[in-house]
Every structure is written in structure tokens, then in C-alpha cells.
Scaffold this active site. Structure first.
Site, short mmCIF file in Angstrom:
data_model
loop_
_atom_site.label_atom_id
_atom_site.label_comp_id
_atom_site.label_asym_id
_atom_site.label_seq_id
_atom_site.Cartn_x
_atom_site.Cartn_y
_atom_site.Cartn_z
N LYS A 22 17.68 13.18 11.39
CA LYS A 22 18.56 14.19 12.00
C LYS A 22 18.79 15.35 11.03
O LYS A 22 18.68 16.51 11.40
CB LYS A 22 19.91 13.54 12.35
CG LYS A 22 21.03 14.53 12.64
CD LYS A 22 22.31 13.85 13.04
CE LYS A 22 23.24 13.51 11.92
NZ LYS A 22 23.98 14.63 11.34
N ASN A 23 19.08 15.00 9.78
CA ASN A 23 19.46 16.05 8.83
C ASN A 23 18.28 16.90 8.36
O ASN A 23 18.46 17.89 7.65
CB ASN A 23 20.20 15.44 7.63
CG ASN A 23 21.58 14.95 8.02
OD1 ASN A 23 22.04 15.22 9.14
ND2 ASN A 23 22.24 14.23 7.13
N CYS A 119 32.07 16.38 11.67
CA CYS A 119 32.82 15.14 11.48
C CYS A 119 34.18 15.41 10.87
O CYS A 119 34.37 16.40 10.16
CB CYS A 119 32.04 14.22 10.55
SG CYS A 119 30.71 13.33 11.34
N ARG A 124 35.59 20.38 4.31
CA ARG A 124 34.25 20.93 4.48
C ARG A 124 34.24 22.45 4.58
O ARG A 124 33.84 23.03 5.59
CB ARG A 124 33.56 20.31 5.71
CG ARG A 124 33.41 18.83 5.59
CD ARG A 124 32.59 18.24 6.70
NE ARG A 124 31.23 17.93 6.30
CZ ARG A 124 30.35 17.30 7.07
NH1 ARG A 124 30.68 16.93 8.27
NH2 ARG A 124 29.14 17.05 6.64
N ASP A 308 26.61 9.07 3.01
CA ASP A 308 26.39 8.68 4.41
C ASP A 308 26.14 7.18 4.57
O ASP A 308 25.97 6.70 5.70
CB ASP A 308 25.21 9.48 5.00
CG ASP A 308 25.60 10.92 5.33
OD1 ASP A 308 26.80 11.24 5.25
OD2 ASP A 308 24.70 11.72 5.65
N ARG A 400 25.60 10.97 18.19
CA ARG A 400 25.24 12.18 17.44
C ARG A 400 24.16 11.87 16.40
O ARG A 400 23.41 12.77 16.02
CB ARG A 400 26.47 12.73 16.71
CG ARG A 400 27.51 13.36 17.63
CD ARG A 400 28.58 14.04 16.80
NE ARG A 400 27.97 14.69 15.66
CZ ARG A 400 28.46 14.70 14.42
NH1 ARG A 400 29.60 14.11 14.16
NH2 ARG A 400 27.84 15.31 13.46
C1 UD1 Z 1 25.06 17.28 4.67
C2 UD1 Z 1 24.71 16.23 5.69
C3 UD1 Z 1 25.75 15.12 5.73
C4 UD1 Z 1 25.97 14.56 4.33
C5 UD1 Z 1 26.23 15.66 3.32
C6 UD1 Z 1 26.29 15.16 1.90
C7 UD1 Z 1 23.53 17.52 7.37
C8 UD1 Z 1 23.50 18.07 8.73
N1 UD1 Z 1 24.62 16.86 7.00
O1 UD1 Z 1 26.29 17.85 5.09
O2 UD1 Z 1 25.30 14.10 6.60
O3 UD1 Z 1 27.09 13.69 4.35
O4 UD1 Z 1 25.18 16.65 3.39
O5 UD1 Z 1 25.14 14.47 1.56
O6 UD1 Z 1 22.56 17.63 6.63
N2 UD1 Z 1 31.43 21.98 0.17
C9 UD1 Z 1 32.27 22.99 -0.25
N3 UD1 Z 1 31.91 24.28 0.03
C10 UD1 Z 1 30.77 24.59 0.70
C11 UD1 Z 1 29.92 23.56 1.13
C12 UD1 Z 1 30.27 22.25 0.85
O7 UD1 Z 1 33.30 22.73 -0.87
O8 UD1 Z 1 30.50 25.78 0.91
C13 UD1 Z 1 31.80 20.57 -0.11
C14 UD1 Z 1 32.06 19.79 1.17
O9 UD1 Z 1 33.40 19.98 1.61
C15 UD1 Z 1 31.79 18.38 0.74
C16 UD1 Z 1 30.65 18.54 -0.29
O10 UD1 Z 1 30.69 19.90 -0.70
O11 UD1 Z 1 32.91 17.84 0.11
C17 UD1 Z 1 29.27 18.21 0.26
O12 UD1 Z 1 28.96 19.08 1.32
P1 UD1 Z 1 27.47 19.50 1.69
O13 UD1 Z 1 26.53 18.98 0.67
O14 UD1 Z 1 27.46 20.96 1.98
O15 UD1 Z 1 27.26 18.69 3.03
P2 UD1 Z 1 26.79 19.21 4.45
O16 UD1 Z 1 25.63 20.13 4.29
O17 UD1 Z 1 27.95 19.65 5.24
#
Ligand code: UD1
Length: 422
Positions: A22-23, A119, A124, A308, A400
Site C-alpha cells: 500500500k505504502n 489514522c 502528524r 507499523d 484501508r
Molecule cells: C508513513 C506510512 C505509515 C508509517 C510511517 C512511519 C504511508 C502512506 N504511510 O507515514 O504507514 O507508519 O510512514 O513509518 O507511507 N512528522 C512531522 N512533520 C512532518 C512529517 C512527519 O513531525 O512534516 C512526524 C509524524 O508526526 C510522525 C513521524 O514524523 O510522528 C513519522 O511520520 P512520517 O515518516 O512522515 O510518516 P507518514 O509518511 O505519514
């Protein structure tokens, strides 16, 4: 709303074919906005998040068609521009919709996006994405719940230092910088396999990206991108969930169509627990042979233990004699499954970002409610191991991210069924 009913206690046995990730599929779908040429993506998992993204892209102006596990995308009228506004109703459904920003900024020089959903696992924020877009020359403002991003000239390559290796931000910047003028370097980039898959696609399109899979990615911007055909990599999170399903039911499962290297951190830990694991190039055999020992984990960015898989790991550790500690270091609010696991009889104490688990001898089936995707998987695993009947509600979260979950589990011998509530 649909529910899943499980009569627990059956050892899982048999083969399961792992679906596409999915990701990986989600960012690849967004990459189709970068070209007007036809695109074919295979091994796309049948998931609600994919359907939502297909609708989203059709709304923006692509013609995206899903047939089985194959998706084709075209631009029917090359003179018609994409829409530059991503409204609340589409964006709120999945967090990955933030990936609309990179491609649209690169191609339209503007995008207005409602703040994203996904989620319920913490705040986030998207500051890492936005700061990086600013480095590439974008101006950003927030008005009426929308992030408005605009650039007068073509995006300009830059050196970007992430404060944290965000997966989504790394993907978004790849999707934008691939068409920028000049060279972009991302320092402290995420290294997840899904980033490598996206970079492969962008390179197939004519992009010039090196270093994906390391923490320093270099992108030499190009003027134009072309069509491609690509098979999505296997879903390592789905695969790890089935391995844990074999462990928690004391069963024996062969996973087909996997990349064992992507699961190393989880399988190494399970071997330390005492689970028998045998790998070939694209299969994994997971077999329970003796009582397992507890193993504490800390979630980390790749190649560390994936956040995850934290919830599913917790379900397993709850049933292993002894003490386990689990520390969640990626998200700040990812213990929503604890209260639900306690309904099965789990002995868990939360202290900030750590939980302390005392293994219990058995779980008793219970009515439980899913709070988020991976928490839902943990509750299904708990139900498979529990004595008696478990009813899992709010399973739309599972739809999902887990392709035909109960069908695959049923094939492995689980007593599980979905009740359709109209
Ligand atoms: C992706 C995955 C999700 C997985 C996560 C971490 C997808 C669609 N989803 O989510 O399944 O759990 O990686 O492996 O690929 N953060 C900030 N600022 C930002 C961006 C992120 O503070 O601008 C923080 C988030 O709140 C979180 C952490 O960084 O605490 C990790 O987020 P991120 O790596 O961006 O995860 P996603 O891309 O949302």
C-alpha cells in the site's frame, strides 16, 4: 458497519500470497500526475485507500482506471490543466493525500490543499514537507483550513536537511524536485523500501535520482517525464502481520511473493523469540516449534523495527511468559490498541512512550473496536489466539490496509467471517 467475528484457537497452516505494498502504490499513483503519457501499474493491492486515491486523481483531472490489481492512468485532454485544489472531502480520508502537493507544485506551480487526515495516531504535522517546499522556492500560507503553496518560477533545486527522516516528506520532495531546475540533495532522507520503489518509478519516467535507500538522496531535475510500467513491491507490513499470525496461533505459514530482506528486523527478532524461520529468495516459512521467549523492541525508522508492526508485536508479547517492554519512538500516540488488548485479558501498563507487558497464559475472546489500521490487525491476531468468540467492529480501518484479510486468514484455517451490516 461491517464486523468481523472470530472463533479463536485454530493453528494457522498453509500458504498466503502477499499483496503489493500500500505504502508504495500510493506515492506511485501520485507520480502519474508528473506525465501526460500512459502509465501502467501492476500488483496494486485491492484496498480502500487505493480506491480513494484513484477517485482523488480522477477528480484532479487524470483518467485512472483500476481493473483487478492493475491500474492504468492517462491524460485524455493534454491541453486541459489539472485542478489545483484538493478539497477537504478527498484529503481528510487518507494521510497520503498530502502527496498531491509535490507533483502539482512541479507541474502547475500552485496547489491549495485542505489539511490532511488519516489514522488517529498522533498529531502528524506536515512542517517537514512545507519547509522543504520553501527551500525549493515555494511560498506558503495557511488560510481557511487550506495550505496554499505557490511558486512564480519553476521550482529550483536546493540542499534540504530534514530534522527527521519523514517517509511522506521524502516522497513529496522526490515528486517535486524531479522536475525542478538544477540539483536537489535531501540529507537525513527516509530509507524505507517504498522510497526506493518510488525512485525506481521516477527514474523509469526519465528522472535522475541516486541514493534512494540511503539517507542522502540526489535528484538532478529534468524538463519532462514519460510513461512507465511498474510492478509494486510486496507489502512488508502485511507480510510481517502474517508471520506474527503464525507465531501467535502456534501455526505454520508459508508466505509467497515477499522480499525477505525488507523484513529482516522483524524476522531477526522472531528468531530470537524462538520462532523457526526459513527464507528463500521470495518466500518465508514461519513455524512455531516451541514456547516463545519475550523480546523487547523500540520502534525506529527503517531499517529499525517498524512502527507499523508495533501493535501486532504487542499482541504476540502479551501471550509470552515473562516481561516485555515496547517503546514507540515514531508516533506520539500509538497505543490506542492497549485498552482493547486488555479486554482479552492482557496485562499491560503504559508509561509515556513505553509499555510494560507481563505475559499472560491465555486470552479470552471479547468484543473490541478498531481505532486505527495496525491496531486493528493486532486485535484480529489477538482474536485468532483467544479462547472463544471475538467480535471486531469498525473494521473499515482494516479495509484501508489489509487486502481481503479475512479471506486470506480463512484459507489458512482461521474461523473468521465478516458480517455485513447495511
Ligand atoms: C508513513 C506510512 C505509515 C508509517 C510511517 C512511519 C504511508 C502512506 N504511510 O507515514 O504507514 O507508519 O510512514 O513509518 O507511507 N512528522 C512531522 N512533520 C512532518 C512529517 C512527519 O513531525 O512534516 C512526524 C509524524 O508526526 C510522525 C513521524 O514524523 O510522528 C513519522 O511520520 P512520517 O515518516 O512522515 O510518516 P507518514 O509518511 O505519514
Amino acid at each position: 458497519m461491517d464486523k468481523i467475528i472470530i472463533c479463536g484457537g485454530n493453528k494457522l497452516k498453509g500458504e498466503v500470497t502477499i499483496s503489493g505494498a500500500k505504502n508504495s502504490a500510493l506515492p506511485i499513483l501520485f507520480s502519474t500526475l508528473l506525465t501526460d503519457e500512459p502509465v501502467t501499474i501492476t500488483n496494486v493491492p485491492p484496498l480502500a485507500d487505493i480506491n480513494t486515491t484513484v477517485s482523488f486523481l480522477n477528480f484532479i483531472g487524470k483518467t485512472v482506471v483500476k481493473k483487478g490489481n492493475t491500474i492504468t492512468a492517462r491524460t485524455l485532454d493534454k491541453h486541459k490543466q489539472y485542478k489545483h485544489t484538493a478539497p477537504y472531502d478527498l484529503v481528510r480520508k487518507i494521510r497520503a493525500s498530502v502527496l498531491i502537493m509535490g507533483p502539482l507544485l512541479a507541474r502547475l506551480k500552485r496547489v491549495d490543499m485542505s489539511l490532511p487526515g488519516g489514522c488517529a495516531i498522533g498529531a502528524r504535522p506536515i512542517d517537514i514537507h512545507l519547509n522543504a517546499f520553501k527551500k525549493l522556492g515555494a511560498e506558503i500560507s495557511v488560510e481557511g483550513g487550506y495550505v496554499k503553496t505557490f511558486t512564480k518560477d519553476r521550482l529550483q533545486g536546493a540542499v534540504i536537511n530534514f530534522r527527521f527522516p519523514s517517509v511522506g516528506a521524502t516522497e513529496n520532495i522526490l515528486l517535486a524536485a524531479v522536475l525542478a531546475k538544477g540539483k536537489t540533495t535531501i540529507n537525513n532522507a527516509a530509507r524505507e523500501p517504498e522510497i526506493g520503489d518510488l525512485a525506481n518509478v521516477l527514474n523509469k519516467m526519465g528522472g535522475k535520482i541516486t541514493g534512494a535507500g540511503t539517507n542522502k538522496i540526489a535528484i538532478d531535475g529534468v524538463d519532462k517525464l514519460y510513461g512507465f510500467t511498474h510492478e509494486v513491491i510486496p507489502d512488508r507490513i502485511e507480510a510481517a502481520t502474517y508471520i506474527i499470525a503464525a507465531a501467535i496461533t502456534k501455526g505454520e505459514v508459508i508466505l509467497k511473493k515477499v522480499i525477505p530482506q525488507h523484513l529482516k528486523f522483524v524476522t531477526d527478532k522472531l528468531i530470537k523469540c524462538g520462532l523457526f524461520i526459513k527464507e528463500t529468495e521470495n518466500t518465508i516459512l514461519a513455524k512455531w516449534v516451541k514456547n516463545l521467549k519475550p523480546q523487547s523492541i523500540k520502534t525506529e525508522v527503517y531499517p529499525g523495527f517498524p512502527t507499523d508492526i508495533q501493535a501486532q508485536w504487542m499482541a504476540l508479547m502479551c501471550l509470552i511468559s515473562g516481561h516485555t517492554y515496547i517503546q514507540e519512538n515514531v508516533f506520539e500516540n500509538r497505543f490506542l490498541h492497549v485498552a482493547e488488548l486488555q479486554r482479552f485479558g492482557a496485562d499491560i501498563t503504559i508509561d509515556g512512550k513505553t509499555v510494560d507487558i507481563k505475559g499472560v497464559e491465555k486470552f479470552s475472546g471479547a468484543p473490541v473496536m478498531v481505532s486505527d489500521l495496525r491496531a486493528g490487525a493486532a486485535l484480529v491476531l489477538a482474536g485468532l489466539a483467544a479462547d472463544g468468540k471475538t467480535t471486531v467492529s469498525r473494521i473499515y480501518h482494516l479495509d484501508r490496509g489489509y487486502a481481503v484479510f479475512e479471506k486470506k486468514l480463512k484459507k489458512l484455517g482461521a474461523k473468521i467471517k465478516r458480517i455485513h451490516n447495511k
